[in-house]
Design a protein around this motif. Structure first.
Motif, PDB file in Angstrom:
ATOM      1  N   CYS A 285      15.349-131.416 115.708  1.00  0.00           N
ATOM      2  CA  CYS A 285      14.324-130.392 115.871  1.00  0.00           C
ATOM      3  C   CYS A 285      13.080-130.833 115.099  1.00  0.00           C
ATOM      4  O   CYS A 285      13.184-131.309 113.965  1.00  0.00           O
ATOM      5  CB  CYS A 285      14.817-129.047 115.349  1.00  0.00           C
ATOM      6  N   TYR A 286      11.938-130.668 115.713  1.00  0.00           N
ATOM      7  CA  TYR A 286      10.681-131.119 115.107  1.00  0.00           C
ATOM      8  C   TYR A 286       9.951-129.929 114.502  1.00  0.00           C
ATOM      9  O   TYR A 286       9.660-128.935 115.195  1.00  0.00           O
ATOM     10  CB  TYR A 286       9.802-131.780 116.160  1.00  0.00           C
ATOM     11  N   PHE A 287       9.655-130.008 113.199  1.00  0.00           N
ATOM     12  CA  PHE A 287       8.889-128.961 112.525  1.00  0.00           C
ATOM     13  C   PHE A 287       7.400-129.270 112.646  1.00  0.00           C
ATOM     14  O   PHE A 287       6.923-130.303 112.175  1.00  0.00           O
ATOM     15  CB  PHE A 287       9.318-128.848 111.064  1.00  0.00           C
ATOM     16  N   ILE A 288       6.696-128.368 113.311  1.00  0.00           N
ATOM     17  CA  ILE A 288       5.267-128.554 113.530  1.00  0.00           C
ATOM     18  C   ILE A 288       4.552-128.504 112.191  1.00  0.00           C
ATOM     19  O   ILE A 288       4.743-127.574 111.399  1.00  0.00           O
ATOM     20  CB  ILE A 288       4.724-127.459 114.472  1.00  0.00           C
ATOM     21  N   GLU A 292      -1.097-128.810 112.512  1.00  0.00           N
ATOM     22  CA  GLU A 292      -0.923-128.908 113.959  1.00  0.00           C
ATOM     23  C   GLU A 292      -0.753-127.540 114.627  1.00  0.00           C
ATOM     24  O   GLU A 292      -0.854-127.419 115.860  1.00  0.00           O
ATOM     25  CB  GLU A 292       0.321-129.753 114.294  1.00  0.00           C
ATOM     26  N   ILE A 293      -0.490-126.534 113.809  1.00  0.00           N
ATOM     27  CA  ILE A 293      -0.101-125.239 114.378  1.00  0.00           C
ATOM     28  C   ILE A 293      -1.213-124.612 115.216  1.00  0.00           C
ATOM     29  O   ILE A 293      -0.965-124.090 116.309  1.00  0.00           O
ATOM     30  CB  ILE A 293       0.363-124.277 113.264  1.00  0.00           C
ATOM     31  N   LYS A 294      -2.466-124.683 114.766  1.00  0.00           N
ATOM     32  CA  LYS A 294      -3.549-124.064 115.545  1.00  0.00           C
ATOM     33  C   LYS A 294      -3.718-124.747 116.895  1.00  0.00           C
ATOM     34  O   LYS A 294      -3.855-124.096 117.939  1.00  0.00           O
ATOM     35  CB  LYS A 294      -4.864-124.106 114.770  1.00  0.00           C
ATOM     36  N   THR A 295      -3.725-126.092 116.875  1.00  0.00           N
ATOM     37  CA  THR A 295      -3.857-126.834 118.135  1.00  0.00           C
ATOM     38  C   THR A 295      -2.719-126.491 119.075  1.00  0.00           C
ATOM     39  O   THR A 295      -2.915-126.246 120.268  1.00  0.00           O
ATOM     40  CB  THR A 295      -3.850-128.345 117.856  1.00  0.00           C
ATOM     41  N   PHE A 296      -1.502-126.453 118.522  1.00  0.00           N
ATOM     42  CA  PHE A 296      -0.342-126.137 119.332  1.00  0.00           C
ATOM     43  C   PHE A 296      -0.436-124.715 119.897  1.00  0.00           C
ATOM     44  O   PHE A 296      -0.184-124.477 121.085  1.00  0.00           O
ATOM     45  CB  PHE A 296       0.943-126.276 118.506  1.00  0.00           C
ATOM     46  N   ALA A 321       5.191-130.302 123.851  1.00  0.00           N
ATOM     47  CA  ALA A 321       4.418-130.952 122.784  1.00  0.00           C
ATOM     48  C   ALA A 321       3.208-131.682 123.359  1.00  0.00           C
ATOM     49  O   ALA A 321       2.090-131.586 122.839  1.00  0.00           O
ATOM     50  CB  ALA A 321       5.319-131.919 122.019  1.00  0.00           C
ATOM     51  N   GLU A 322       3.424-132.393 124.450  1.00  0.00           N
ATOM     52  CA  GLU A 322       2.329-133.126 125.087  1.00  0.00           C
ATOM     53  C   GLU A 322       1.300-132.172 125.674  1.00  0.00           C
ATOM     54  O   GLU A 322       0.085-132.387 125.527  1.00  0.00           O
ATOM     55  CB  GLU A 322       2.898-134.026 126.190  1.00  0.00           C
ATOM     56  N   MET A 323       1.754-131.107 126.325  1.00  0.00           N
ATOM     57  CA  MET A 323       0.844-130.144 126.942  1.00  0.00           C
ATOM     58  C   MET A 323       0.012-129.401 125.901  1.00  0.00           C
ATOM     59  O   MET A 323      -1.102-128.954 126.183  1.00  0.00           O
ATOM     60  CB  MET A 323       1.642-129.130 127.770  1.00  0.00           C
ATOM     61  N   CYS A 324       0.554-129.269 124.687  1.00  0.00           N
ATOM     62  CA  CYS A 324      -0.111-128.481 123.643  1.00  0.00           C
ATOM     63  C   CYS A 324      -0.769-129.353 122.569  1.00  0.00           C
ATOM     64  O   CYS A 324      -1.100-128.862 121.481  1.00  0.00           O
ATOM     65  CB  CYS A 324       0.878-127.514 122.997  1.00  0.00           C
ATOM     66  N   ALA A 338       7.958-123.823 114.360  1.00  0.00           N
ATOM     67  CA  ALA A 338       6.784-123.558 113.522  1.00  0.00           C
ATOM     68  C   ALA A 338       7.206-122.628 112.393  1.00  0.00           C
ATOM     69  O   ALA A 338       7.734-121.541 112.650  1.00  0.00           O
ATOM     70  CB  ALA A 338       5.684-122.924 114.354  1.00  0.00           C
ATOM     71  N   GLU A 339       6.990-123.051 111.148  1.00  0.00           N
ATOM     72  CA  GLU A 339       7.268-122.176 110.007  1.00  0.00           C
ATOM     73  C   GLU A 339       6.146-121.149 109.926  1.00  0.00           C
ATOM     74  O   GLU A 339       4.962-121.497 109.926  1.00  0.00           O
ATOM     75  CB  GLU A 339       7.376-122.997 108.730  1.00  0.00           C
TER      76      GLU A 339
END
Length: 609
Positions: A285-288, A292-296, A321-324, A338-339
């Motif tokens: 699992c990837y923790f953003i 990166e959170i705003k862009t995502f 991930a790629e789309m965001c 996302a925490e």
């Protein structure tokens, strides 16, 4: 400009007229089929459903592949499992249900229960589970002798139509009437509106987004619609962490998280937060990252609707991930996390996600965890599903009592657990009600029973004849002598009428009391008249309060018996009011007034003839 507006209006009216004509034609065929189907026997119905279930199971894989290709969402292998679930699991659960004619003849209660079909069902099918939902709704409709007309999602039209054709062909071969299953051939808002608002639509079985469900409930016809889910999962410090994370990852990756009961956020106790985070990482699992959170978020959430963008739902973690706009996300990533520390419009990722994306919250206490879960449910998921991972059974129950959710999933994958019958014994279903919490008419997993009219033939019966007697009754000649041996008589209050004293009956009772081993004190109240008044009772109670008896002896017929019982009650419960006692009633067993049972003194009744 005015001419262009006129042309647009005319074009819209033409579309509406064409849609209405098409739906009217479908409805006529469906009503004709219903008029035949409603007279089928249980054996005929079950034979048809069995054939449908077998046909769906036979095509489970090719239908799943078609749905995955057409929608571009989910995982074909998981959709295949959903198709098997919708056929095998659902049919196995309802196959023995009596849904035709007399389903219960209760000779004891003198009632006969009858199951009748509703009529023509309008089946709304979502893009998230197109083939499996079509299978599910077709089988429960056929089981209850209802016909169904589907409105499919435009992004899943071809795979849904293929599913319906397979089911209808199998049903017809098993003896079903032609057009038992139909569908709108070309999707449009106008056609769906015409279907759900048609006066011959018996009920709407709606699975879809909030707008569609709202339209179903606003149609003027009965509806079984289901709301969105924004389910939290609380991982409490006593939980089996390895199993909990495995379950959550399994749930979020199954068909890319498109089951509406899936977890959308995890709330973790502070004491185990770091350990949980590491366990998620073990499962790729990837923790953003914070930067990166705003862009995502900008790529993931539609700012107008405050919901996940349509093209993103059901995509894989890497595709999202790629789309965001996330870069350097490992190719083997299963879930994006996302925490987070807030809920609501100002925290967009706290909404329902319908994808392998989670938000993760740190809870400072159980109370704080419960509060975060409540907020998440309130933000778009009330009434749906909430999960908890804990070894504390009492806490799991407390969580269930406090969460405004219809399904509380304990120590299981929430998505697969929510649909029922795999990780638990809930009713298997692909239409999950959210009750009044979520603006739905039902709060349970919808099944065949929801598509029946239940009639009851209630025959005349006589009220039960009953009499309540004390534990011991002495009725033989000279049984008055038993007064000598009845325990715990030290102070006796004798309630009777003047005639009993004149005829010497009171003296006979006194004589027996005097023969007891321990001499018994007594006081006689012999002013009870026929049909005793409240004044008589109150006078007796006043004497009891002064004398403090431990035993009340009622001597005579019904009048002294009733007076003594009333005195007994008011003696031990002086707060009792005459108001409720004097109200009229039809059946003393069903009185609204609560008769308090005296417990301090004992009462002995001595009837005379």
């Amino acid at each position: 400009m005015a001419n262009q507006k006129k042309q647009t209006t005319e074009s819209k009216e033409t579309k509406q007229q064409q849609a209405q004509a098409m739906v009217d034609d479908l409805m006529k065929k469906s009503l004709d089929a219903f008029e035949k189907l409603r007279y089928y026997s249980q054996e005929q119905v079950d034979k048809i459903c069995q054939a449908m279930a077998l046909a769906a199971e036979e095509h489970h894989m090719d239908l799943a592949v078609d749905a995955a290709k057409e929608t571009g969402r989910g995982v074909a292998e998981d959709k295949a499992i959903k198709n098997i679930y919708a056929s095998e699991y659902i049919w196995n659960n309802i196959r023995h249900d009596k849904t035709v004619g007399i389903i219960e003849d209760n000779d004891e209660d003198q009632t006969i229960t009858i199951a009748d079909p509703l009529g023509v069902i309008a089946g709304i099918v979502p893009v998230t589970n197109p083939t499996s939902t079509t299978i599910f709704k077709s089988i429960i409709s056929a089981k209850t002798r209802n016909t169904i007309i589907f409105s499919f999602h435009p992004q899943a039209l071809q795979s849904s139509i293929k599913t319906a054709k397979i089911l209808q062909e199998a049903a017809e071969k098993a003896g079903a009437p032609k057009n038992m299953i139909q569908w709108i051939p070309q999707c449009s808002i106008e056609a769906t509106t015409a279907l759900i608002q048609n006066p011959n639509t018996a009920t709407i079985l709606a699975t879809g987004g909030p707008a569609m469900v709202k339209a179903a409930y606003s149609s003027g016809n009965p509806a079984l619609g289901v709301g969105p889910g924004n389910g939290p999962a609380y991982i409490e410090k006593s939980a089996n962490i390895a199993r909990s994370i495995y379950d959550i990852v399994l749930s979020k990756t199954f068909d890319n998280g498109m089951i509406c009961a899936s977890e959308n956020s995890v709330v973790v106790d502070d004491e185990i937060y770091d350990q949980v985070k590491e366990e998620f990482k073990k499962w790729n699992c990837y923790f953003i990252k914070p930067n990166e959170i705003k862009t995502f978020t900008d790529g993931f959430i539609d700012p107008e609707r405050h919901q996940v963008r349509g093209p993103i739902a059901g995509r894989s973690a890497n595709a999202i991930a790629e789309m965001c706009g996330l870069k350097n996300v490992p190719a083997n990533t299963k879930v994006l996390i996302a925490e987070y520390d807030g809920v609501g419009d100002k925290y967009p990722l706290s909404a329902e996600k319908l994808s392998p994306v989670l938000t993760m919250y740190r809870a400072t206490s159980r109370e704080n965890a419960f509060d975060i879960c409540r907020q998440l449910l309130h933000y778009g998921g009330e009434g749906h599903t909430a999960a908890i991972h804990t070894l504390d059974e009492d806490l799991a129950t407390k969580y269930g009592l406090e969460m405004r959710a219809s399904r509380i999933i304990v120590n299981s994958p929430s998505g697969i657990g929510g649909i029922g019958n795999i990780y638990n014994n809930m009713t298997p279903s692909l239409t999950l009600g959210t009750g009044s919490y979520g603006g739905n008419s039902v709060s349970h997993n919808v099944t065949d029973w929801d598509l029946l009219n239940i009639k009851v033939i209630a025959k005349r019966r006589e009220n039960r004849q009953w009499v309540k007697i004390p534990p011991k009754v002495y009725f033989q000649r000279n049984s008055l002598k038993e007064l000598r041996d009845i325990p715990n008589i030290e102070r006796a209050f004798i309630v009777t009428g003047p005639g009993m004293s004149k005829r010497g009956y009171v003296q006979r009772v006194i004589d027996q009391l005097r023969l007891r081993q321990n001499r018994t004190a007594y006081l006689v109240f012999d002013d009870v008249e026929e049909d005793p008044s409240t004044n008589t009772v109150e006078k007796g109670v006043a004497m009891m309060n002064d004398f403090k008896p431990d035993t009340i002896i009622a001597l005579g017929g019904g009048s002294p018996m009733d007076a003594a019982k009333a005195m007994w009650m008011f003696y031990e419960h002086p707060e009792t009011s005459w108001y409720g006692v004097m109200q009229k009633y039809l059946d003393i067993r069903k009185r609204a007034y609560q008769i308090k049972k005296p417990v301090k003194a004992q009462m002995i009744g001595i009837p005379t003839t």
